[in-house]
Design a protein around this motif. Structure first.
Motif, PDB file in Angstrom:
ATOM      1  N   ARG A 193      -4.490  -4.868   6.404  1.00 52.38           N
ATOM      2  CA  ARG A 193      -4.386  -4.287   5.063  1.00 52.38           C
ATOM      3  C   ARG A 193      -5.764  -3.825   4.580  1.00 52.38           C
ATOM      4  N   CYS A 220      -6.630  -0.702   6.255  1.00 51.36           N
ATOM      5  CA  CYS A 220      -5.809   0.434   5.786  1.00 51.36           C
ATOM      6  C   CYS A 220      -6.252   0.888   4.395  1.00 51.36           C
ATOM      7  N   GLU A 221      -6.770  -0.062   3.617  1.00 50.86           N
ATOM      8  CA  GLU A 221      -7.231   0.294   2.273  1.00 50.86           C
ATOM      9  C   GLU A 221      -8.564   1.042   2.321  1.00 50.86           C
ATOM     10  N   LEU A 235       0.812  -1.231   0.000  1.00 51.12           N
ATOM     11  CA  LEU A 235       0.000   0.000   0.000  1.00 51.12           C
ATOM     12  C   LEU A 235       0.838   1.271   0.000  1.00 51.12           C
TER      13      LEU A 235
END
Lengths: 329, 92
Positions: free
Chosen positions: A322, A325-326, A102
């Motif tokens: 993840r 966070c996305e 990311l």
């Protein structure tokens, strides 16, 4: 051979990781005493790079972070740990994987986990405030990720930043807590009860054992009730989402909680959690009373058949981090 | 933090441990002896000499531990001084 050569001969650096781990344990048990007496074994809160503290100077950061990104993940370890707690068997960790997937630059924090959580929180807030001056590019977002006690330090830092008007807080839109005992740790409370009981036995040897038990650090004691602030009273019945809570989950950001449960049987899982932190504490009460936390259900993830330490270094946990966070905060 | 600071820290920790340990052991020795002495001090005829022995016992235990702590302070300061000098030599 001179004394200097003798000291060099012991090759402090070569002893390396085991020594750092031993110091982390020592700091966890006696860290407040070490800090109070100015002992050189006390760990100062800092960012670390390749096992060494990172100087808060632009050249040092430029060397340590050759490809700085505007989005940062700040990883804070737990009690008696170092940043190595995040390492998976293949050498990667949540930070390096976030950087790969990311484009998030990871920064690892090391601190003296025996100091009061409030002191570490205030120091972390100061460190993050100073970061903008030395970080090579403008910072868009900071994602704090805390494991176990690290999550409490992050919450304490966020509240310290709010009280002091620190600007870094405006760059935090989400915080991730992994196996964090938001409502305290019953193991510490049991230890406290045991020490109190031993102290009441009129026998000098029993009192000696109680004395040894009482040597445990402020950080450890704070963990019992999840005390995060100097004026934080005893375990509060006020929900974390409530503004009356001394250190609430700040409404300015999204909070994501990860908990582990060793047992598959729901009642056992609820009481014993990941063997160190009960589910109710790691989910800040979410699994007992969702309404009291006011967190969306998809902000809480329970991993079954996971022990506490595994939460800090597992691909399945990373996948969840993840995903969060996305997500748009 | 330099490695010398860590060595000095380790030495200081040992010093603290000896200090703390000595005080605890002294307290245990005096408290443990108090009970049998208290019983003997209730027996007529033996009470008076027991009180004397009790006083001598407590004084000697205290003296021994004071000496241990005194030596601990002196040795600790010497080690600290030696490490500071070694650090200076290295810096030079």
């Amino acid at each position: 051979m001179s004394l200097t050569e003798a000291c060099e001969g012991l090759r402090w650096g070569a002893v390396g990781q085991k020594l750092e781990q031993s110091l982390a344990i020592l700091n966890g048990v006696l860290g407040d005493h070490l800090a109070r007496t100015g002992n050189g074994l006390a760990t100062a809160l800092s960012f670390v790079h390749e096992g060494a503290a990172l100087a808060m100077e632009s050249p040092a950061f430029a060397r340590a972070v050759p490809s700085p990104r505007p989005k940062l993940a700040v990883l804070v370890h737990g009690l008696m740990c170092t940043e190595r707690v995040w390492k998976m068997p293949d050498g990667s960790d949540y930070g390096s994987l976030l950087e790969r997937d990311l484009a998030v630059t990871p920064l690892y924090v090391r601190y003296n986990s025996g100091r009061a959580i409030a002191e570490n929180g205030a120091a972390l807030s100061d460190l993050l405030e100073a970061l903008a001056d030395v970080y090579p590019v403008a910072i868009d977002e900071i994602i704090p990720i805390g494991f176990s006690m690290g999550g409490l330090v992050i919450r304490s830092a966020c509240n310290a930043a709010k009280k002091r008007g620190h600007t870094w807080l405006s760059r935090v839109t989400r915080a991730i807590y992994i196996g964090t005992p938001h409502l305290g740790s019953p193991l510490e409370r049991a230890g406290r009860f045991l020490v109190r009981t031993l102290r009441n036995v009129p026998d000098p040897y029993t009192r000696l054992i109680a004395d040894i038990g009482d040597l445990r650090s402020l950080g450890l004691r704070n963990l019992g009730d999840g005390h995060l602030w100097h004026d934080d009273g005893p375990a509060s019945a006020v929900p974390l989402s409530d503004r009356r809570h001394p250190v609430p989950l700040l409404p300015e950001m999204s909070h994501y909680l990860i908990a582990g449960a060793l047992a598959t049987e729901p009642r056992l899982a609820f009481w014993f959690g990941d063997a160190l932190v009960p589910l109710s504490s790691a989910t800040a009460g979410a699994c007992a009373e969702v309404a009291s936390v006011a967190l969306p259900p998809d902000h809480v993830k329970i991993f079954h058949a996971f022990a506490h330490m595994r939460l800090a270094r597992d691909p399945a946990v990373y996948a969840q981090i993840r995903g969060w966070c996305e997500a748009r905060s | 933090m330099s490695r010398f600071a860590k060595w000095r820290g380790a030495a200081a920790l040992v010093r603290d441990a000896v200090e703390h340990g000595s005080r605890s052991v002294q307290r245990i020795q005096i408290e443990s002896a108090r009970r049998p002495f208290a019983i003997l001090e209730l027996i007529p005829g033996v009470a008076e000499p027991t009180r004397v022995v009790h006083g001598v016992h407590d004084a000697s235990v205290t003296a021994v531990h004071e000496i241990i702590r005194g030596v601990n302070v002196v040795v600790g300061k010497a080690v600290d001084f030696a490490l500071r000098e070694a650090e200076k030599m290295k810096d030079d």
